[in-house]
Design a protein around this motif. Sequence first.
Motif, PDB file in Angstrom:
ATOM      1  N   ALA A  58       9.413  36.800 -24.808  1.00  0.00           N
ATOM      2  CA  ALA A  58       8.738  37.912 -24.127  1.00  0.00           C
ATOM      3  C   ALA A  58       7.587  38.433 -24.991  1.00  0.00           C
ATOM      4  CB  ALA A  58       9.733  39.028 -23.832  1.00  0.00           C
ATOM      5  N   GLY A  59       7.816  38.511 -26.293  1.00  0.00           N
ATOM      6  CA  GLY A  59       6.750  38.962 -27.193  1.00  0.00           C
ATOM      7  C   GLY A  59       5.584  37.999 -27.222  1.00  0.00           C
ATOM      8  N   ALA A 103      12.064  40.584 -10.238  1.00  0.00           N
ATOM      9  CA  ALA A 103      11.536  41.688  -9.436  1.00  0.00           C
ATOM     10  C   ALA A 103      10.522  42.526 -10.220  1.00  0.00           C
ATOM     11  CB  ALA A 103      12.675  42.576  -8.955  1.00  0.00           C
ATOM     12  N   ARG A 104      10.305  42.165 -11.488  1.00  0.00           N
ATOM     13  CA  ARG A 104       9.386  42.874 -12.377  1.00  0.00           C
ATOM     14  C   ARG A 104       9.774  44.342 -12.558  1.00  0.00           C
ATOM     15  NH1 ARG A 104       7.504  38.294 -12.563  1.00  0.00           N
ATOM     16  NH2 ARG A 104       5.527  37.401 -12.019  1.00  0.00           N
ATOM     17  N   GLN A 105      11.062  44.615 -12.575  1.00  0.00           N
ATOM     18  CA  GLN A 105      11.570  45.977 -12.797  1.00  0.00           C
ATOM     19  C   GLN A 105      11.835  46.158 -14.292  1.00  0.00           C
ATOM     20  OE1 GLN A 105      15.025  46.047 -10.275  1.00  0.00           O
ATOM     21  NE2 GLN A 105      13.875  46.893  -8.559  1.00  0.00           N
ATOM     22  N   LEU A 106      10.769  46.324 -15.038  1.00  0.00           N
ATOM     23  CA  LEU A 106      10.870  46.385 -16.487  1.00  0.00           C
ATOM     24  C   LEU A 106      11.645  47.599 -16.979  1.00  0.00           C
ATOM     25  CD1 LEU A 106       7.345  45.116 -17.578  1.00  0.00           C
ATOM     26  CD2 LEU A 106       9.478  43.842 -17.329  1.00  0.00           C
ATOM     27  N   GLU A 107      11.680  48.666 -16.180  1.00  0.00           N
ATOM     28  CA  GLU A 107      12.430  49.858 -16.579  1.00  0.00           C
ATOM     29  C   GLU A 107      13.941  49.584 -16.633  1.00  0.00           C
ATOM     30  OE1 GLU A 107      11.884  49.866 -12.160  1.00  0.00           O
ATOM     31  OE2 GLU A 107      10.514  49.666 -13.849  1.00  0.00           O
ATOM     32  N   THR A 159       1.666  38.775 -26.178  1.00  0.00           N
ATOM     33  CA  THR A 159       0.538  38.561 -27.090  1.00  0.00           C
ATOM     34  C   THR A 159      -0.459  37.538 -26.556  1.00  0.00           C
ATOM     35  OG1 THR A 159       1.779  36.923 -28.366  1.00  0.00           O
ATOM     36  CG2 THR A 159       1.843  39.206 -29.143  1.00  0.00           C
ATOM     37  N   GLY A 160      -0.240  37.049 -25.327  1.00  0.00           N
ATOM     38  CA  GLY A 160      -1.243  36.197 -24.705  1.00  0.00           C
ATOM     39  C   GLY A 160      -0.825  34.771 -24.425  1.00  0.00           C
ATOM     40  N   ASP A 161       0.359  34.366 -24.839  1.00  0.00           N
ATOM     41  CA  ASP A 161       0.831  33.010 -24.547  1.00  0.00           C
ATOM     42  C   ASP A 161       1.445  33.008 -23.143  1.00  0.00           C
ATOM     43  OD1 ASP A 161       1.919  30.499 -24.407  1.00  0.00           O
ATOM     44  OD2 ASP A 161       3.061  30.646 -26.274  1.00  0.00           O
ATOM     45  N   ILE A 162       0.655  32.646 -22.161  1.00  0.00           N
ATOM     46  CA  ILE A 162       1.060  32.725 -20.760  1.00  0.00           C
ATOM     47  C   ILE A 162       2.241  31.806 -20.458  1.00  0.00           C
ATOM     48  CG2 ILE A 162       0.257  32.466 -18.376  1.00  0.00           C
ATOM     49  CD1 ILE A 162      -1.032  34.783 -19.923  1.00  0.00           C
ATOM     50  N   ASP A 163       2.309  30.655 -21.115  1.00  0.00           N
ATOM     51  CA  ASP A 163       3.398  29.704 -20.857  1.00  0.00           C
ATOM     52  C   ASP A 163       4.755  30.211 -21.343  1.00  0.00           C
ATOM     53  OD1 ASP A 163       1.637  27.936 -19.701  1.00  0.00           O
ATOM     54  OD2 ASP A 163       1.204  26.931 -21.601  1.00  0.00           O
ATOM     55  N   ALA A 164       4.761  31.194 -22.221  1.00  0.00           N
ATOM     56  CA  ALA A 164       6.027  31.712 -22.762  1.00  0.00           C
ATOM     57  C   ALA A 164       6.869  32.375 -21.685  1.00  0.00           C
ATOM     58  CB  ALA A 164       5.756  32.682 -23.907  1.00  0.00           C
ATOM     59  N   ILE A 165       6.238  32.911 -20.651  1.00  0.00           N
ATOM     60  CA  ILE A 165       7.013  33.570 -19.593  1.00  0.00           C
ATOM     61  C   ILE A 165       7.804  32.546 -18.780  1.00  0.00           C
ATOM     62  CG2 ILE A 165       5.297  33.627 -17.741  1.00  0.00           C
ATOM     63  CD1 ILE A 165       7.622  36.502 -18.741  1.00  0.00           C
ATOM     64  N   THR A 166       7.281  31.339 -18.652  1.00  0.00           N
ATOM     65  CA  THR A 166       8.020  30.272 -17.970  1.00  0.00           C
ATOM     66  C   THR A 166       9.257  29.903 -18.770  1.00  0.00           C
ATOM     67  OG1 THR A 166       5.942  29.436 -17.078  1.00  0.00           O
ATOM     68  CG2 THR A 166       7.830  27.951 -17.010  1.00  0.00           C
ATOM     69  N   ALA A 167       9.091  29.757 -20.075  1.00  0.00           N
ATOM     70  CA  ALA A 167      10.237  29.460 -20.946  1.00  0.00           C
ATOM     71  C   ALA A 167      11.234  30.613 -20.934  1.00  0.00           C
ATOM     72  CB  ALA A 167       9.753  29.174 -22.364  1.00  0.00           C
ATOM     73  N   HIS A 168      10.737  31.842 -20.912  1.00  0.00           N
ATOM     74  CA  HIS A 168      11.588  33.029 -20.859  1.00  0.00           C
ATOM     75  C   HIS A 168      12.457  33.013 -19.599  1.00  0.00           C
ATOM     76  CE1 HIS A 168      12.629  37.255 -21.676  1.00  0.00           C
ATOM     77  NE2 HIS A 168      12.358  37.512 -20.411  1.00  0.00           N
ATOM     78  N   GLY A 169      11.862  32.672 -18.480  1.00  0.00           N
ATOM     79  CA  GLY A 169      12.615  32.589 -17.222  1.00  0.00           C
ATOM     80  C   GLY A 169      13.628  31.459 -17.233  1.00  0.00           C
ATOM     81  N   LEU A 170      13.236  30.317 -17.773  1.00  0.00           N
ATOM     82  CA  LEU A 170      14.144  29.171 -17.841  1.00  0.00           C
ATOM     83  C   LEU A 170      15.346  29.456 -18.745  1.00  0.00           C
ATOM     84  CD1 LEU A 170      14.823  26.232 -17.171  1.00  0.00           C
ATOM     85  CD2 LEU A 170      13.410  25.560 -19.119  1.00  0.00           C
ATOM     86  N   VAL A 171      15.085  30.024 -19.916  1.00  0.00           N
ATOM     87  CA  VAL A 171      16.188  30.363 -20.823  1.00  0.00           C
ATOM     88  C   VAL A 171      17.093  31.411 -20.180  1.00  0.00           C
ATOM     89  CG1 VAL A 171      16.773  31.383 -23.070  1.00  0.00           C
ATOM     90  CG2 VAL A 171      14.925  29.717 -22.900  1.00  0.00           C
ATOM     91  N   GLY A 172      16.513  32.342 -19.464  1.00  0.00           N
ATOM     92  CA  GLY A 172      17.315  33.354 -18.764  1.00  0.00           C
ATOM     93  C   GLY A 172      18.257  32.721 -17.751  1.00  0.00           C
ATOM     94  N   PRO A 186      15.860  47.662 -21.120  1.00  0.00           N
ATOM     95  CA  PRO A 186      17.085  48.222 -21.719  1.00  0.00           C
ATOM     96  C   PRO A 186      18.315  47.347 -21.500  1.00  0.00           C
ATOM     97  CG  PRO A 186      16.171  49.756 -20.091  1.00  0.00           C
ATOM     98  CD  PRO A 186      15.274  48.567 -20.144  1.00  0.00           C
ATOM     99  N   LEU A 187      18.398  46.686 -20.356  1.00  0.00           N
ATOM    100  CA  LEU A 187      19.530  45.787 -20.118  1.00  0.00           C
ATOM    101  C   LEU A 187      19.467  44.596 -21.077  1.00  0.00           C
ATOM    102  CD1 LEU A 187      22.045  45.211 -18.494  1.00  0.00           C
ATOM    103  CD2 LEU A 187      20.624  44.145 -16.740  1.00  0.00           C
ATOM    104  N   GLY A 188      18.270  44.160 -21.391  1.00  0.00           N
ATOM    105  CA  GLY A 188      18.116  43.094 -22.375  1.00  0.00           C
ATOM    106  C   GLY A 188      18.627  43.522 -23.745  1.00  0.00           C
ATOM    107  N   VAL A 189      18.372  44.764 -24.118  1.00  0.00           N
ATOM    108  CA  VAL A 189      18.863  45.291 -25.393  1.00  0.00           C
ATOM    109  C   VAL A 189      20.387  45.309 -25.399  1.00  0.00           C
ATOM    110  CG1 VAL A 189      18.943  47.345 -26.868  1.00  0.00           C
ATOM    111  CG2 VAL A 189      16.774  46.630 -25.845  1.00  0.00           C
ATOM    112  N   VAL A 190      20.985  45.712 -24.287  1.00  0.00           N
ATOM    113  CA  VAL A 190      22.456  45.733 -24.183  1.00  0.00           C
ATOM    114  C   VAL A 190      23.020  44.319 -24.289  1.00  0.00           C
ATOM    115  CG1 VAL A 190      24.380  46.217 -22.604  1.00  0.00           C
ATOM    116  CG2 VAL A 190      22.543  47.883 -22.876  1.00  0.00           C
ATOM    117  N   ILE A 191      22.390  43.365 -23.632  1.00  0.00           N
ATOM    118  CA  ILE A 191      22.862  41.974 -23.674  1.00  0.00           C
ATOM    119  C   ILE A 191      22.744  41.412 -25.094  1.00  0.00           C
ATOM    120  CG2 ILE A 191      22.348  39.619 -22.886  1.00  0.00           C
ATOM    121  CD1 ILE A 191      21.624  40.889 -20.144  1.00  0.00           C
ATOM    122  N   VAL A 192      21.630  41.662 -25.759  1.00  0.00           N
ATOM    123  CA  VAL A 192      21.443  41.177 -27.126  1.00  0.00           C
ATOM    124  C   VAL A 192      22.495  41.795 -28.050  1.00  0.00           C
ATOM    125  CG1 VAL A 192      19.908  41.263 -29.142  1.00  0.00           C
ATOM    126  CG2 VAL A 192      19.000  40.610 -26.917  1.00  0.00           C
TER     127      VAL A 192
END
Length: 140
Positions: free
Chosen positions: A39-40, A104-108, A44-57, A112-118
């Motif tokens: 996600a970071g 759904a792009r509900q970052l709010e 920071t501009g690496d557009i392809d990282a979001i695809t990997a983020h979704g796949l790992v999720g 925080p749910l990501g923090v709980v999962i980590v």
Amino acid sequence: MDTLVPPVARVRSPRASLWALRIVTLVFVLAVLAQPVLAGLFLTGDIDAITAHGLVGELLALGALVLIGVALAYVLGGRGRIWILPVSVLLFLAVGFQIAAGFARQLELHVPLGVVIVTTSVLLAGWAWSPLAARPRGTK
């Protein structure tokens, strides 16, 4: 004459199921820890990282299902701690909600749910590798 000594009851402790739990939690937590990095990178501009983020999720959902199966073996077959099973189920549900919130792009909710999962994943993996995890149910 030999004295009769009563047989000592053998306490069954988790062995194979504990090692399976340790390995699965380790792989799971490594994938979980990759998520904020990906996600970071995206931010920071690496557009392809979001695809990997979704796949790992999505792979984390599968990993959480495997974790439930291993936790079931640890609890039932290995006489391990019972609380592992509901925590594994809650992690699976949290990952599912996390995936839905992310798409759904509900970052709010997603952040925080990501923090709980980590946090939960790190604590669970840390506990699985501690000596406490090797103790059979009913011992202190």
